[in-house]
Design an enzyme around this catalytic site. Structure first.
Site, short mmCIF file in Angstrom:
data_model
loop_
_atom_site.label_atom_id
_atom_site.label_comp_id
_atom_site.label_asym_id
_atom_site.label_seq_id
_atom_site.Cartn_x
_atom_site.Cartn_y
_atom_site.Cartn_z
N GLN A 59 12.40 -4.89 -7.12
CA GLN A 59 11.93 -5.77 -8.00
C GLN A 59 11.73 -5.07 -9.63
OE1 GLN A 59 8.75 -8.35 -6.54
NE2 GLN A 59 7.20 -7.38 -7.97
N HIS A 62 2.58 -14.23 -6.63
CA HIS A 62 1.42 -14.43 -6.03
C HIS A 62 0.32 -13.74 -6.73
CE1 HIS A 62 2.89 -10.61 -4.99
NE2 HIS A 62 2.09 -10.44 -3.88
N HIS A 113 0.88 -1.25 0.29
CA HIS A 113 0.12 0.08 -0.07
C HIS A 113 0.90 1.08 -0.02
CE1 HIS A 113 -3.94 -2.06 1.41
NE2 HIS A 113 -3.06 -2.92 1.19
N GLU A 133 -7.16 -10.41 -2.96
CA GLU A 133 -8.10 -10.42 -4.09
C GLU A 133 -7.04 -10.92 -5.28
OE1 GLU A 133 -5.67 -8.49 -3.40
OE2 GLU A 133 -5.37 -7.01 -5.22
N ASN A 179 0.55 -4.85 -7.44
CA ASN A 179 1.76 -3.82 -7.84
C ASN A 179 2.59 -5.02 -8.81
OD1 ASN A 179 1.49 -1.63 -6.28
ND2 ASN A 179 1.49 -3.08 -4.41
N ASP A 220 -5.34 5.96 2.25
CA ASP A 220 -5.80 4.48 2.01
C ASP A 220 -6.89 4.11 2.43
OD1 ASP A 220 -3.89 1.80 1.71
OD2 ASP A 220 -5.71 1.46 2.76
N GLU A 274 3.94 -4.25 -12.37
CA GLU A 274 5.23 -4.37 -12.80
C GLU A 274 5.68 -5.27 -13.75
OE1 GLU A 274 7.01 -4.70 -8.65
OE2 GLU A 274 5.83 -2.77 -8.13
#
Ligand SMILES: O=c1ccn([C@@H]2O[C@H](COP(=O)(O)OP(=O)(O)O[C@H]3O[C@H](CO)[C@@H](O)[C@H](O)[C@H]3O)[C@@H](O)[C@H]2O)c(=O)[nH]1
Length: 479
Positions: free
Chosen positions: A344, A359, A23, A383, A363, A126, A367
């Protein structure tokens, strides 16, 4: 807070992220994008999160950090201020709930800002921090909400919550019909996140979802880390769950500015190794920052990767886990296991990387898509199953790891080494993998175009700021 004598900024935006890496990071990227438009950004966080945030934003002159102490939670050691430090997901709900105690300090900060020369245009909060809406309303500041998820998954979650189609389904594998939604894949109860795949809304987590959902629906707008070309057709349905708020698709946020390299030594050794590998030959493996993965499962992953024969880079969160006996020797030169934070996006952008065993946190999906890397989808929690369906069935940019179907259980079913090995071989060397790579590369071009000057996300970000400015000038923000 100090008053500015002469403000060099055009405007000021306050960002309040939930204390979880998935987040925080996209909101830091949003901060950078705003800062480049000469907008002052104040990020509110707690001392335990401040250091890593500072690492990201220190080179940005218009981005400031404001720290407020994190309340203590029974059963957790002091200093545990980020969900990645929670001993298990059991603590997630108490962690979210305790943030309500930050309301007063947040209010004090906002009040002080409103007296300054650059009062905030808005607060981007958020969604887990639903209590920020009441403070924003009281002080007359528009609140925009940020979820960190994509449009389609949020629309599905909201629709299932309201219409509860799974309660009418005859079996967990019956296709679900969501009113007003054109799904790009068949959805069944077995695909639903366990937090919404429930019989009633009486449990404490559902109550939290109701609470934050209410604040969500009544926000001024929704900032979405996605780009229109990817999810345009689902935006109207998603917006229909709001009381007039618009969804502002401004992603992929990380592409607005490349993230800085946090661990240069580790990273350069890794980069060196990657440069020596054949293009598209290496599979990158990472399961995000949230899911708890047992040692038994990690062992299966290790065997599956080794048996596949493809070189790999695997980022492992568990510090305690060690490779099965004898494995280190067998993967020498072929596989790198990294137990530290890596950059990453930088890894994914290396020519050697030909696939991502993921997974499917949103994000990571963005990416991977943006760098044209196809995904071997292994959704675990939240989700992620919906993101995986979008990537594999909806966009054709990935293949799935074969898993036992499960429903209504919070336990992750062990995925065998054979399934992992087969999935890696399919993605990296099979026909489906080849097609997925082509699709991912095409999507990557569109994603990168979206954030370039004049691209859809770049234009949307400017439009959003313009509308907020107009609200401030007119002093009649509709919230
Ligand atoms: O060593 C690492 C490990 C992770 N990351 C980054 O950390 C982020 C991880 O985000 P994501 O892939 O979304 O995974 P989670 O942190 O597990 O995501 C949580 O938050 C997401 C956004 O709301 C949801 O989609 C997921 O379901 C939820 O688990 C990504 O930007 C990664 O690039 C690094 O840069 N280096």
């Amino acid at each position: 807070m100090e008053k500015e004598m002469a403000s060099p900024f055009k405007n000021h935006v306050v960002i309040f992220p939930f204390m979880a890496q998935g987040h925080i990071l996209p909101l830091l990227d949003l901060s950078k994008a705003l800062s480049r438009q000469h907008i002052k950004v104040s990020i509110i966080t707690t001392p335990g999160n401040a250091k890593s945030i500072l690492n990201y934003i220190s080179s940005y002159p218009h981005v400031y950090l404001i720290e407020i102490p994190f309340p203590t939670i029974d059963g957790l050691p002091k200093g545990c201020e980020n969900t990645s430090q929670l001993p298990s997901m059991e603590f997630h709900l108490p962690f979210v709930n305790v943030t309500k105690q930050l309301r007063k300090p947040f209010q004090n900060i906002l009040e002080t800002m409103l007296e300054s020369q650059t009062p905030p245009l808005c607060v981007i909060s958020d969604f887990f921090l639903g209590w920020t809406l009441a403070v924003c309303r009281e002080l007359g500041v528009p609140r925009l909400v940020f979820h960190g998820m994509g449009v389609l998954s949020m629309a599905i979650i909201k629709s299932v919550w309201v219409h509860q189609p799974h309660l009418k389904a005859k079996s967990v594998f019956d296709p679900l019909n969501l009113p007003g939604m054109k799904l790009p894949f068949t959805l069944t109860s077995a695909d639903l996140p366990e937090t919404i795949n429930i019989q009633n809304h009486d449990d404490p987590f559902s109550q939290l979802i109701e609470e934050v959902g209410e604040a969500d629906a009544n926000s001024w707008g929704v900032v979405v880390n996605s780009f229109e070309e990817l999810e345009r057709s689902h935006i109207p349905c998603f917006e229909s769950f709001y009381n007039g708020a618009k969804a502002w698709c401004v992603g992929p946020l990380y592409l607005h500015e490349k993230m800085e390299d946090l661990d240069k030594s580790n990273s350069s050794m890794l980069m060196q190794w990657l440069v020596e590998q054949t293009p598209d030959s290496v599979i990158y493996v990472s399961f995000g920052t949230q899911a708890d993965i047992s040692d038994t499962q990690l062992n299966e992953v290790a065997f599956g990767l080794k048996d596949s024969g493809f070189p790999f880079v695997w980022v492992v969160r568990s510090k305690a886990w060690t490779l099965p006996v004898g494995m280190e020797e067998k993967i020498k030169g072929k596989g790198l296991i990294i137990k530290e934070w890596v950059d990453q996006p930088k890894i994914l952008s290396q020519r050697a990387i030909g696939g991502f065993l993921s997974h499917c946190g949103w994000n990571s999906v963005l990416e991977s898509v943006s760098t044209g890397v196809p995904i071997l989808a292994w959704p675990m929690i939240a989700e992620q199953s919906l993101n995986a369906k979008l990537i594999v069935d909806g966009l054709g940019a990935g293949v799935s790891v074969k898993r036992e179907k499960k429903c209504g259980s919070s336990e992750l079913v062990i995925v065998s080494r054979e399934a992992i090995c087969e999935g890696v071989r399919e993605l990296m060397g099979g026909e489906k993998g080849r097609n997925a790579r082509e699709r991912a590369q095409a999507l990557g071009r569109v994603a990168r175009g979206a954030v370039q000057e004049g691209g859809s996300s770049d234009a949307t970000l400017s439009k959003m700021i313009d509308q907020l400015r107009a609200c401030q000038v007119a002093f009649k923000a509709p919230f």
